[in-house]
Write a protein that holds these residues in place. Structure first.
Motif, PDB file in Angstrom:
ATOM      1  N   ARG A  72     115.957  78.414   7.431  1.00  0.00           N
ATOM      2  CA  ARG A  72     115.213  79.558   7.645  1.00  0.00           C
ATOM      3  C   ARG A  72     113.534  79.278   7.807  1.00  0.00           C
ATOM      4  NH1 ARG A  72     116.294  84.846   8.875  1.00  0.00           N
ATOM      5  NH2 ARG A  72     118.372  84.559   8.992  1.00  0.00           N
ATOM      6  N   TYR A  73     113.262  78.242   7.155  1.00  0.00           N
ATOM      7  CA  TYR A  73     111.801  77.757   6.917  1.00  0.00           C
ATOM      8  C   TYR A  73     111.387  76.604   7.826  1.00  0.00           C
ATOM      9  CZ  TYR A  73     114.518  74.191   4.546  1.00  0.00           C
ATOM     10  OH  TYR A  73     115.404  73.115   4.191  1.00  0.00           O
ATOM     11  N   GLY A  88     114.101  82.185  16.619  1.00  0.00           N
ATOM     12  CA  GLY A  88     114.917  82.620  15.423  1.00  0.00           C
ATOM     13  C   GLY A  88     116.289  81.930  15.850  1.00  0.00           C
ATOM     14  N   LEU A 194     119.279  79.736   2.687  1.00  0.00           N
ATOM     15  CA  LEU A 194     118.259  79.137   3.180  1.00  0.00           C
ATOM     16  C   LEU A 194     118.442  77.955   4.266  1.00  0.00           C
ATOM     17  CD1 LEU A 194     115.970  78.872   0.050  1.00  0.00           C
ATOM     18  CD2 LEU A 194     115.277  80.183   2.211  1.00  0.00           C
ATOM     19  N   THR A 262     107.641  80.965  12.591  1.00  0.00           N
ATOM     20  CA  THR A 262     108.738  80.669  11.504  1.00  0.00           C
ATOM     21  C   THR A 262     108.328  81.633  10.379  1.00  0.00           C
ATOM     22  OG1 THR A 262     108.659  78.379  11.947  1.00  0.00           O
ATOM     23  CG2 THR A 262     109.285  78.875   9.761  1.00  0.00           C
ATOM     24  N   TRP A 265     110.285  84.785  10.614  1.00  0.00           N
ATOM     25  CA  TRP A 265     111.569  84.515  10.319  1.00  0.00           C
ATOM     26  C   TRP A 265     111.937  84.369   9.101  1.00  0.00           C
ATOM     27  CZ3 TRP A 265     115.811  85.526  13.526  1.00  0.00           C
ATOM     28  CH2 TRP A 265     117.064  84.786  12.977  1.00  0.00           C
ATOM     29  N   PHE A 266     111.181  83.528   8.256  1.00  0.00           N
ATOM     30  CA  PHE A 266     111.630  83.322   6.928  1.00  0.00           C
ATOM     31  C   PHE A 266     111.262  84.712   6.099  1.00  0.00           C
ATOM     32  CE2 PHE A 266     110.153  82.537   2.633  1.00  0.00           C
ATOM     33  CZ  PHE A 266     111.286  81.670   2.139  1.00  0.00           C
ATOM     34  N   TRP A 269     113.945  87.204   5.993  1.00  0.00           N
ATOM     35  CA  TRP A 269     114.965  86.675   5.281  1.00  0.00           C
ATOM     36  C   TRP A 269     114.671  87.268   3.615  1.00  0.00           C
ATOM     37  CZ3 TRP A 269     114.773  83.356   0.945  1.00  0.00           C
ATOM     38  CH2 TRP A 269     116.119  83.228   0.304  1.00  0.00           C
TER      39      TRP A 269
END
Ligand code: SF4
Length: 337
Positions: A72-73, A88, A194, A262, A265-266, A269
């Protein structure tokens, strides 16, 4: 631009080799459900890192763009946007594979101008992600580097590296070889959320043990440390103990940074799974991609004694002695791959 059935003419900027590549074909296969491979012929394999980048290595090889490890990161996500793919889900599933990378690398390493400076692998995307099982690009890359007298390093989360361990051990008889594994959490639920495409933490501990058994001084990137999720005192203590138990030589912790797309996207989550943390994240990353200086100092103060306690402060992760004169300092691994 969508990739299926099209030629590759994107200027990626981040990876100069790809900007001069020829598209070959798009492949989907039942063994890789949900993944699309875009096979390309690259015209260059060695990427020179800009001098002002502050990275501790000047050359990299990146055989695959995108990464099905799907962290995710992942800091490399925004590079997919240069290809008009999104940072993503496309980054996780639309992989650009340089099928001729080893042959091109061999040619570049034969140039008289090549000074055998250390080459880093795994600094952008993971060279031992699952696709490597299909394309087997790394053996040719390793042979090319060793035969040319070029020291190199590999940073990975991929247990597939074990396939190439005999080859890496043999290369380490020719040139300095540094192997590093990325592992920053033991909790299975956090791992699934993650880093859903990566081998489980236990499997990566077994990888560290296998590398150590083969005689490599294994460095571990405890990276990234995820604020308020993986930075607990007991969590880190258990992790460093496990790394030492597996035979790691040294470890470095790096707090998560969230650059460009990013970040969204992170945080998407995080909003779904840990909404109570959103406000603290806005404070921590409010000024940009990096954690606040206060958090960085706090983490250092927490981690340094643990590295000491578990004997992971040495940073001599250079493999078996090489018979050739070393042409330059071995690269330090700085990213979280
Ligand atoms: S952080 Fe590394 S392993 Fe994870 S998706 Fe990015 S390149 Fe792949």
């Amino acid at each position: 631009m969508r990739w299926q059935g099209q030629s590759l003419d994107a200027d990626d900027g981040a990876l100069p080799g790809l900007s001069r590549a020829d598209f070959v074909r798009t492949v989907r296969t039942p063994e890789f459900d949900g993944i699309t491979f875009h096979e390309v012929l690259c015209k260059s394999a060695l990427n020179e890192v800009p001098e002002n980048s502050k990275l501790p290595f000047r050359w990299t090889v990146n055989p695959i763009r995108g990464c099905s490890h799907a962290c995710r990161y992942c800091f490399a996500r925004p590079t997919h946007e240069y290809l008009e793919l999104d940072a993503g889900a496309d980054f996780d599933s639309q992989l650009v594979v340089k099928t001729n990378v080893a042959a091109v690398l061999r040619r570049e390493l034969r140039r008289k101008s090549w000074r055998r400076e250390p080459v880093a692998l795994g600094t952008n995307t993971d060279p031992y992600q699952r696709a490597e099982g299909r394309y087997r690009l790394m053996p040719g890359i390793i042979r090319a580097l060793a035969a040319s007298g070029t020291p190199f390093s590999v940073l990975t989360k991929g247990t597939l590296l074990r396939r190439d361990l005999p080859l890496l051990a043999s290369a380490a008889g020719e040139v300095p070889v540094r192997l590093a594994v990325s592992l920053s959490m033991l909790d299975p639920e956090l791992h699934r959320g993650l880093e859903p495409g990566t081998p489980a933490p236990k499997a990566r501990l077994e990888l560290i043990a296998a590398l150590a058994d083969a005689g490599f001084a294994v460095h571990v990137m405890v990276a990234p440390v995820i604020p308020y999720l993986t930075d607990g005192s007991e969590q880190l203590d258990a992790l460093f103990a496990a790394l030492a138990g597996a035979g790691a030589e040294s470890a470095t912790a790096v707090p998560m940074h969230l650059r460009g797309s990013t970040k969204g996207w992170f945080l998407g989550w995080l909003a779904e799974h840990h909404p109570a943390l959103l406000r603290r994240y806005r404070q921590l990353y409010g000024r940009g991609a990096q954690v606040s200086p206060e958090y960085a100092s706090w983490l250092r103060a927490r981690v340094d004694p643990l590295r000491e306690r578990h004997g992971l402060v040495r940073d001599s992760a250079v493999s078996a002695p090489a018979p050739r004169p070393e042409p330059g300092p071995a690269p330090q691994l700085a990213l979280f791959g």
